[in-house]
Design a protein around this motif. Structure first.
Motif, short mmCIF file in Angstrom:
data_model
loop_
_atom_site.label_atom_id
_atom_site.label_comp_id
_atom_site.label_asym_id
_atom_site.label_seq_id
_atom_site.Cartn_x
_atom_site.Cartn_y
_atom_site.Cartn_z
N ASP A 95 0.86 -1.27 -0.08
CA ASP A 95 0.07 -0.06 0.02
C ASP A 95 0.67 1.35 0.05
O ASP A 95 2.06 1.30 0.28
CB ASP A 95 -0.86 0.02 1.13
CG ASP A 95 -0.14 0.13 2.47
OD1 ASP A 95 -0.35 1.05 3.22
OD2 ASP A 95 0.56 -0.90 2.84
N ALA A 96 0.26 2.38 -0.38
CA ALA A 96 0.91 3.60 -0.69
C ALA A 96 1.53 4.03 0.94
O ALA A 96 2.63 4.61 0.66
CB ALA A 96 0.17 4.72 -0.79
N ALA A 97 0.83 3.73 2.00
CA ALA A 97 1.11 4.20 3.13
C ALA A 97 2.46 3.90 3.58
O ALA A 97 3.43 4.53 4.39
CB ALA A 97 0.33 4.13 4.50
N THR A 98 2.73 2.48 3.54
CA THR A 98 3.74 1.83 4.04
C THR A 98 5.20 2.39 3.00
O THR A 98 6.29 2.52 3.47
CB THR A 98 3.78 0.48 4.07
OG1 THR A 98 3.26 -0.24 3.11
CG2 THR A 98 3.01 0.04 5.35
N ALA A 99 4.61 2.40 1.86
CA ALA A 99 5.79 2.79 0.99
C ALA A 99 6.46 4.31 1.24
O ALA A 99 7.65 4.46 1.21
CB ALA A 99 5.14 2.66 -0.36
N THR A 100 5.34 5.25 1.50
CA THR A 100 5.73 6.64 1.67
C THR A 100 6.32 6.51 3.29
O THR A 100 7.41 7.51 3.19
CB THR A 100 4.82 7.59 1.31
OG1 THR A 100 3.38 6.96 2.30
CG2 THR A 100 4.21 7.67 -0.11
N GLY A 101 6.02 5.87 3.72
CA GLY A 101 6.38 5.88 5.26
C GLY A 101 7.85 5.29 5.17
O GLY A 101 8.80 5.99 5.95
N CYS A 102 8.35 4.43 4.69
CA CYS A 102 9.48 3.86 4.30
C CYS A 102 10.72 4.93 3.68
O CYS A 102 11.62 5.10 4.26
CB CYS A 102 9.91 2.56 3.62
SG CYS A 102 9.03 1.31 4.28
N LEU A 103 9.98 5.79 2.87
CA LEU A 103 10.76 6.35 1.92
C LEU A 103 11.01 7.67 2.91
O LEU A 103 12.19 8.41 2.89
CB LEU A 103 10.08 7.05 0.70
CG LEU A 103 9.95 5.80 -0.38
CD1 LEU A 103 8.92 6.39 -1.46
CD2 LEU A 103 11.26 5.32 -1.12
N THR A 104 10.20 8.20 3.54
CA THR A 104 10.10 9.33 4.42
C THR A 104 11.04 9.09 5.64
O THR A 104 12.04 9.95 5.95
CB THR A 104 8.73 9.69 5.20
OG1 THR A 104 7.85 9.84 4.17
CG2 THR A 104 8.83 10.94 6.15
N GLU A 105 11.44 7.81 6.19
CA GLU A 105 12.15 7.77 7.29
C GLU A 105 13.44 7.74 6.85
O GLU A 105 14.36 8.01 7.49
CB GLU A 105 11.64 6.22 7.83
CG GLU A 105 10.57 6.17 8.64
CD GLU A 105 10.59 7.21 9.77
OE1 GLU A 105 11.44 7.48 10.54
OE2 GLU A 105 9.47 8.08 9.97
N ALA A 106 13.70 7.15 5.50
CA ALA A 106 15.01 7.27 5.00
C ALA A 106 15.56 8.59 4.70
O ALA A 106 16.64 8.84 5.14
CB ALA A 106 14.95 6.46 3.64
N GLU A 107 14.62 9.48 4.14
CA GLU A 107 15.01 10.77 3.99
C GLU A 107 15.36 11.67 5.28
O GLU A 107 16.12 12.41 5.40
CB GLU A 107 14.13 11.33 3.02
CG GLU A 107 13.96 10.85 1.80
CD GLU A 107 12.58 10.88 1.03
OE1 GLU A 107 11.51 11.57 1.64
OE2 GLU A 107 12.23 10.31 0.06
N ARG A 108 14.52 11.14 6.39
CA ARG A 108 14.84 11.94 7.51
C ARG A 108 16.41 11.68 7.95
O ARG A 108 16.94 12.59 8.70
CB ARG A 108 14.06 11.44 8.75
CG ARG A 108 12.44 11.78 8.57
CD ARG A 108 11.82 11.36 9.95
NE ARG A 108 10.24 11.12 9.54
CZ ARG A 108 9.50 12.33 9.57
NH1 ARG A 108 9.77 13.55 9.70
NH2 ARG A 108 8.09 11.91 9.40
N ALA A 109 16.91 10.55 7.58
CA ALA A 109 18.20 10.09 8.08
C ALA A 109 19.35 10.75 7.03
O ALA A 109 20.32 10.12 7.16
CB ALA A 109 18.33 8.62 8.39
N GLY A 110 18.74 11.19 5.82
CA GLY A 110 19.69 11.49 4.78
C GLY A 110 20.02 10.31 3.92
O GLY A 110 21.23 10.26 3.42
N ALA A 111 19.20 9.22 4.23
CA ALA A 111 19.51 8.05 3.53
C ALA A 111 18.96 8.00 1.86
O ALA A 111 17.89 8.66 2.07
CB ALA A 111 19.16 6.74 4.26
N ARG A 112 19.60 7.37 1.02
CA ARG A 112 19.01 7.10 -0.27
C ARG A 112 19.02 5.68 -0.59
O ARG A 112 19.95 4.75 -0.14
CB ARG A 112 19.67 7.82 -1.53
CG ARG A 112 19.70 9.42 -1.10
CD ARG A 112 18.34 9.88 -1.41
NE ARG A 112 18.17 11.27 -1.13
CZ ARG A 112 17.82 11.86 -0.17
NH1 ARG A 112 17.74 11.31 0.95
NH2 ARG A 112 17.84 13.26 -0.09
#
Length: 270
Positions: A95-112
């Motif tokens: 689902d979109a919520a977990t996908a965007t959740g994972c991307l957002t958490e990575a971005e908070r930490a400066g990860a790609r």
């Protein structure tokens, strides 16, 4: 910022993301569990989450990638062990919520990260392709329907690769650099040959399996990654699982403590 303060912030952010994940469908690479209401729930979450509204924007030319070094194996399980970097790779489905959740958490930490997208997922949620790329992440091919590709005829297996590639070309402006076969860690010689024919000279495998698709809980996912990761590791993770979103702050903090950066697969290898 001290490490405890940073970890506290990350966990607090994760709890906010997780608040919208109740009832999210669970989708793993090796097993799938769906419910009749998945489409309706995913559509509702997509409208509420951090997915761009409106139709996907115009497709532009994808950013140029640096050339890969010569001598890479056909099936890549890890990158150089003498670099302070690892690649977190996500099987793109759910689902979109977990996908965007994972991307957002990575971005908070400066990860790609690298997302290997399933074609029917792109059909259902085409805006997520743009969400991945807009976040500075890498997008690749994980077959069209996520079937047991190694047991298929050559014709059927080739269609699984090329149909997903067509979706990527339409939504992202190119087929992506990486192909990961479905339902297996390593491809057969036939699948390696067909992937090369479709424009993917290398199969992207991994050396650390988080087993997050079995839903063991966030703590177990974090332990599996941090116990197995080494410089140069390629880690297998999945969208579609709330436990994966919850585990990411601790994973990213643990990598940071070891002096390891989470980068895209192309960055890891070049």
């Amino acid at each position: 910022m001290t490490f405890p303060h940073r970890r506290t912030l990350l966990r607090a952010a994760a709890s906010g993301v997780l608040a919208g994940l109740a009832g999210a469908p669970l989708v793993g690479c090796d097993e799938e569990r769906r419910t009749a209401g998945e489409g309706a729930r995913a559509g509702k979450r997509a409208s509420e989450g951090a997915v761009p509204s409106g139709p996907p924007g115009p497709v532009g030319r994808p950013p140029a990638l640096p050339p890969l070094p010569s001598g890479l194996p056909e099936q890549i399980e890890n990158g150089p062990r003498d670099r302070d970097a690892v690649a977190l790779t996500f099987h793109g489905r759910g689902d979109a919520a977990t996908a965007t959740g994972c991307l957002t958490e990575a971005e908070r930490a400066g990860a790609r990260v690298t997302v290997l997208a399933v074609g029917d997922w792109l059909d259902a949620q085409p805006r997520l392709a743009r969400r991945v790329l807009d976040g500075g992440h890498e997008l690749g091919n994980h077959t069209m329907r996520h079937l047991d590709i190694c047991s298929m005829s050559a014709e059927a297996a080739y269609a699984e690769i090329t149909e997903c590639a067509e979706r990527l070309r339409r939504l992202a402006g190119g087929i992506g650099r990486w192909f990961r076969p479905s339902k297996t860690r390593l491809a057969t010689e036939q699948v390696v040959r067909l992937a090369r024919r479709a424009g993917y000279p290398h199969i992207l495998s991994y050396d650390v399996d988080s087993l997050d698709f079995t839903d063991p809980g966030a703590a177990a996912v974090g332990r599996a990654v941090l116990d197995g990761v080494r410089p140069g590791s390629v880690v297998s993770l999945h969208f579609g699982h709330a436990g994966t979103v919850a585990a990411l702050p601790a994973i990213l903090d643990g990598l940071h403590r070891r002096g390891l950066r989470a980068v895209t697969t192309s960055e890891l290898l070049t």
